[in-house]
Design an enzyme around this catalytic site. Structure first.
Site, PDB file in Angstrom:
ATOM      1  N   CYS A   1       4.684   4.201  -7.630  1.00 27.23           N
ATOM      2  CA  CYS A   1       3.952   5.419  -7.894  1.00 27.23           C
ATOM      3  C   CYS A   1       2.462   5.083  -7.887  1.00 27.23           C
ATOM      4  O   CYS A   1       2.027   4.114  -8.506  1.00 27.23           O
ATOM      5  CB  CYS A   1       4.371   5.989  -9.242  1.00 27.23           C
ATOM      6  N   ILE A   2       1.701   5.876  -7.169  1.00 27.60           N
ATOM      7  CA  ILE A   2       0.255   5.684  -7.098  1.00 27.60           C
ATOM      8  C   ILE A   2      -0.402   6.862  -7.782  1.00 27.60           C
ATOM      9  O   ILE A   2      -0.106   8.019  -7.484  1.00 27.60           O
ATOM     10  CB  ILE A   2      -0.206   5.572  -5.634  1.00 27.60           C
TER      11      ILE A   2
ATOM     12  N   THR B   1      -4.288   8.250  -8.993  1.00 27.22           N
ATOM     13  CA  THR B   1      -5.732   8.139  -9.058  1.00 27.22           C
ATOM     14  C   THR B   1      -6.214   9.221 -10.005  1.00 27.22           C
ATOM     15  O   THR B   1      -5.985  10.405  -9.761  1.00 27.22           O
ATOM     16  CB  THR B   1      -6.376   8.323  -7.666  1.00 27.22           C
TER      17      THR B   1
ATOM     18  N   ARG C   1     -10.996  11.290  -4.299  1.00 24.16           N
ATOM     19  CA  ARG C   1     -11.853  11.561  -3.152  1.00 24.16           C
ATOM     20  C   ARG C   1     -12.939  10.493  -2.982  1.00 24.16           C
ATOM     21  O   ARG C   1     -14.022  10.754  -2.482  1.00 24.16           O
ATOM     22  CB  ARG C   1     -12.473  12.952  -3.226  1.00 24.16           C
TER      23      ARG C   1
ATOM     24  N   GLY D   1     -11.700   7.208  -2.040  1.00 29.33           N
ATOM     25  CA  GLY D   1     -11.041   6.192  -1.224  1.00 29.33           C
ATOM     26  C   GLY D   1     -10.108   5.263  -1.981  1.00 29.33           C
ATOM     27  O   GLY D   1      -9.464   4.414  -1.382  1.00 29.33           O
TER      28      GLY D   1
ATOM     29  N   GLY E   1      -7.233   5.958  -3.642  1.00 30.09           N
ATOM     30  CA  GLY E   1      -5.820   6.215  -3.336  1.00 30.09           C
ATOM     31  C   GLY E   1      -5.425   5.592  -2.010  1.00 30.09           C
ATOM     32  O   GLY E   1      -4.387   4.937  -1.897  1.00 30.09           O
TER      33      GLY E   1
ATOM     34  N   GLU F   1       7.993   6.376  -2.272  1.00 32.39           N
ATOM     35  CA  GLU F   1       9.152   6.938  -2.968  1.00 32.39           C
ATOM     36  C   GLU F   1       9.130   8.452  -2.786  1.00 32.39           C
ATOM     37  O   GLU F   1       8.088   9.084  -2.907  1.00 32.39           O
ATOM     38  CB  GLU F   1       9.061   6.572  -4.443  1.00 32.39           C
TER      39      GLU F   1
ATOM     40  N   SER G   1       4.538  14.312  -4.129  1.00 28.86           N
ATOM     41  CA  SER G   1       3.831  15.500  -4.626  1.00 28.86           C
ATOM     42  C   SER G   1       3.027  16.081  -3.461  1.00 28.86           C
ATOM     43  O   SER G   1       2.862  15.435  -2.418  1.00 28.86           O
ATOM     44  CB  SER G   1       2.885  15.107  -5.761  1.00 28.86           C
TER      45      SER G   1
ATOM     46  N   SER H   1      -2.552  11.457   5.694  1.00 34.75           N
ATOM     47  CA  SER H   1      -3.895  11.095   6.159  1.00 34.75           C
ATOM     48  C   SER H   1      -3.961   9.598   6.467  1.00 34.75           C
ATOM     49  O   SER H   1      -4.496   9.181   7.502  1.00 34.75           O
ATOM     50  CB  SER H   1      -4.924  11.475   5.098  1.00 34.75           C
TER      51      SER H   1
ATOM     52  N   LYS I   1     -14.616  10.066   6.574  1.00 34.66           N
ATOM     53  CA  LYS I   1     -13.914   9.983   5.298  1.00 34.66           C
ATOM     54  C   LYS I   1     -14.090   8.609   4.671  1.00 34.66           C
ATOM     55  O   LYS I   1     -14.128   7.602   5.363  1.00 34.66           O
ATOM     56  CB  LYS I   1     -12.428  10.303   5.483  1.00 34.66           C
TER      57      LYS I   1
END
Length: 150
Positions: free
Chosen positions: A1-2, A4, A10, A12, A14, A35, A39, A48, A117
């Site tokens: 699970c990640i 931020t 926003r 970078g 993540g 996994e 979300s 992305s 980005k």
């Protein structure tokens, strides 16, 4: 699970964590994927990331590479690559099978949209060339006998 936290989104981080997880999987010789279910924000972040990485591989091969070969180069599951290609409108169905339809010009146009980005790159120097994935011993077998023996 990640995760931020909001003040750090926003920026970078993540994408950096996603890149680290794939780099570790690649070094373990495994194909990685997040996994599920993702979300809404996770789906956007991963797609992305996949798009940017797949475009870099396509650019290096001038668009002439298979999904399977992209998987080998990136460590992404083929379904994640297909998802990225579909979102970029680069996956076409032709004569009963899916093909990558991308000219170098189209790839470069897509890559320009990712240039602005924020991205924190994974420094390959962080991984010592001696680093090996950890190996874990099997759990010990339960002992027989003792006080609970009947």
């Amino acid at each position: 699970c990640i995760l931020t936290l909001p003040p750090y989104q926003r920026k970078g981080y993540g994408s950096f964590l996603i890149a680290m997880s794939y780099e570790i999987s690649r070094r373990e010789g495994k194909v990685g994927t997040p996994e599920r279910p993702l979300s809404d924000l996770g789906q956007v972040s991963y797609r992305s990331f996949w798009c940017r990485e797949v475009l870099q591989v396509l650019h290096a091969h001038k668009g002439s590479i298979s999904v399977k070969d992209i998987s080998g180069a990136t460590g992404f599951q083929e379904r994640d690559i297909a998802s990225a290609l579909q979102s970029l409108n680069l996956l076409k169905y032709w004569k009963g099978q899916h093909i990558i339809s991308a000219t170098p010009k189209i790839i470069e146009e897509h890559m320009r949209s990712f240039d602005s980005k924020r991205q924190i790159a994974v420094n390959q120097g962080w991984f010592n060339t001696q680093w090996q994935p950890p190996t874990f011993a099997p759990p010990p077998k339960p002992m027989r006998g003792g006080a609970n023996r009947q």
